[in-house]
Scaffold this motif. Structure first.
Motif, short mmCIF file in Angstrom:
data_model
loop_
_atom_site.label_atom_id
_atom_site.label_comp_id
_atom_site.label_asym_id
_atom_site.label_seq_id
_atom_site.Cartn_x
_atom_site.Cartn_y
_atom_site.Cartn_z
N PHE A 126 0.97 -1.18 -0.04
CA PHE A 126 0.09 -0.07 0.03
C PHE A 126 0.85 1.04 0.13
CE2 PHE A 126 -2.34 -3.55 2.07
CZ PHE A 126 -3.43 -3.38 1.38
N ILE A 127 0.88 2.16 -0.93
CA ILE A 127 1.54 3.27 -1.03
C ILE A 127 0.83 4.47 -1.04
CG2 ILE A 127 3.34 4.05 -2.86
CD1 ILE A 127 3.62 1.16 -3.92
N GLU A 128 1.64 5.46 -0.33
CA GLU A 128 0.98 6.57 -0.12
C GLU A 128 2.22 7.61 -0.94
OE1 GLU A 128 -0.87 10.42 1.20
OE2 GLU A 128 -1.59 8.14 0.87
N VAL A 129 1.82 8.22 -1.96
CA VAL A 129 2.56 9.30 -2.81
C VAL A 129 2.39 10.64 -2.24
CG1 VAL A 129 3.04 10.10 -4.80
CG2 VAL A 129 2.53 7.87 -4.97
N ARG A 130 3.44 11.22 -1.81
CA ARG A 130 3.41 12.77 -1.24
C ARG A 130 4.26 13.65 -2.16
NH1 ARG A 130 0.08 14.54 3.01
NH2 ARG A 130 -0.81 12.91 3.52
N TYR A 131 3.92 14.97 -2.44
CA TYR A 131 4.70 15.81 -3.35
C TYR A 131 4.72 17.02 -2.57
CZ TYR A 131 5.91 19.28 -6.81
OH TYR A 131 6.50 20.19 -7.19
N ARG A 132 5.90 17.74 -2.32
CA ARG A 132 6.15 18.95 -1.73
C ARG A 132 6.98 19.59 -3.00
NH1 ARG A 132 2.47 17.76 0.22
NH2 ARG A 132 1.84 17.67 2.17
N ARG A 133 6.49 20.77 -3.27
CA ARG A 133 7.40 21.68 -4.28
C ARG A 133 8.57 22.10 -3.91
NH1 ARG A 133 3.89 26.19 -6.66
NH2 ARG A 133 2.85 25.57 -4.89
N SER A 134 8.46 22.26 -2.50
CA SER A 134 9.78 22.65 -1.52
C SER A 134 10.06 22.01 -0.19
CB SER A 134 9.69 24.43 -1.44
OG SER A 134 10.68 24.71 -0.36
N SER A 135 11.01 21.78 0.43
CA SER A 135 11.30 21.19 1.60
C SER A 135 11.45 22.38 2.61
CB SER A 135 12.56 20.65 1.69
OG SER A 135 13.62 21.35 1.22
N ARG A 136 10.94 23.68 2.53
CA ARG A 136 11.07 24.95 3.15
C ARG A 136 10.34 24.42 4.53
NH1 ARG A 136 9.54 30.58 0.51
NH2 ARG A 136 7.61 30.45 2.15
N VAL A 152 -2.50 -12.06 5.08
CA VAL A 152 -1.77 -11.44 3.79
C VAL A 152 -0.34 -10.84 3.97
CG1 VAL A 152 -2.01 -9.81 1.75
CG2 VAL A 152 -3.88 -11.09 2.60
N ASP A 153 0.63 -10.98 3.44
CA ASP A 153 1.99 -10.63 3.51
C ASP A 153 1.86 -8.99 2.90
OD1 ASP A 153 4.55 -9.87 4.25
OD2 ASP A 153 5.18 -11.02 2.37
N CYS A 154 1.74 -7.95 3.88
CA CYS A 154 1.52 -6.60 3.18
C CYS A 154 2.59 -5.64 3.81
CB CYS A 154 0.27 -6.11 3.32
SG CYS A 154 -0.51 -6.25 4.71
N ARG A 155 2.79 -4.41 3.31
CA ARG A 155 3.46 -3.43 3.95
C ARG A 155 3.05 -2.13 3.40
NH1 ARG A 155 8.25 -4.67 0.03
NH2 ARG A 155 8.34 -2.75 -1.16
N PHE A 156 3.41 -0.97 4.11
CA PHE A 156 3.13 0.37 3.80
C PHE A 156 4.29 1.15 3.26
CE2 PHE A 156 -0.31 -1.24 6.26
CZ PHE A 156 -1.62 -0.67 5.60
N ASP A 157 4.22 1.54 2.19
CA ASP A 157 5.58 2.32 1.68
C ASP A 157 5.02 3.89 1.34
OD1 ASP A 157 6.93 -0.32 1.69
OD2 ASP A 157 7.14 0.03 -0.76
N VAL A 158 5.98 4.60 1.35
CA VAL A 158 5.81 6.03 1.09
C VAL A 158 6.64 6.40 -0.24
CG1 VAL A 158 6.04 8.36 1.90
CG2 VAL A 158 5.28 6.69 3.26
N VAL A 159 6.11 7.18 -1.07
CA VAL A 159 6.86 7.53 -2.25
C VAL A 159 7.10 9.23 -2.07
CG1 VAL A 159 7.51 8.08 -4.66
CG2 VAL A 159 6.62 5.60 -3.89
N ALA A 160 7.96 9.64 -1.46
CA ALA A 160 8.27 11.11 -0.88
C ALA A 160 8.99 11.89 -2.39
CB ALA A 160 8.68 11.34 -0.07
#
Length: 131
Positions: free
Chosen positions: A62-72, A106-114
């Motif tokens: 299960f993947i959460e995708v997060r986008y930030r224009r800046s790391s400010r 079920v073998d599952c995991r939680f990933d983040v694509v940052a």
């Protein structure tokens, strides 16, 4: 990537939804190039949404995708609060139940694509139902 139409309220700029959709599509292609197989996108269940569900060998991811224009104000990964994690866990639990599964079966995991600016960070097993 294909050109995405501009938002109606801000000529020449994408809406937040269009930007999010574009980064989710980009993350999906990137993960597929890493060997994951696509199962579903934008899965909505009562109380939450999961951006991507993919298979990595025998593991459902299960993947959460997060986008930030800046790391400010903190990078994309830092925007995933404990409350968001709880919503993702609940959504995944409901999705698994609809597919005759559970965290126990079920073998599952939680990933983040940052994605912050142009940097992409893949955080595997970012959190779980025991954290």
């Amino acid at each position: 990537m294909a050109q995405i139409p501009a938002g109606t309220n801000r000529p020449g700029q994408l809406t937040r939804k269009q930007t999010g959709d574009a980064w989710e599509a980009k993350a999906r292609r990137w993960l597929e190039s890493k060997g994951l197989r696509f199962l579903a996108a934008n899965v909505r269940e009562r109380g939450g949404e999961i951006d991507l569900i993919m298979r990595h060998k025998t593991t459902t991811v299960f993947i959460e995708v997060r986008y930030r224009r800046s790391s400010r104000f903190g990078g994309a990964a830092s925007s995933i609060t404990r409350a968001k994690q709880v919503r993702l866990l609940q959504t995944a639990r409901l999705w698994l139940a609809r597919h005759n599964g559970s965290f126990d079966t079920v073998d599952c995991r939680f990933d983040v694509v940052a994605c912050t600016e142009n940097d992409v960070e893949w955080i595997q097993n970012a959190f779980n139902d025991h954290s």
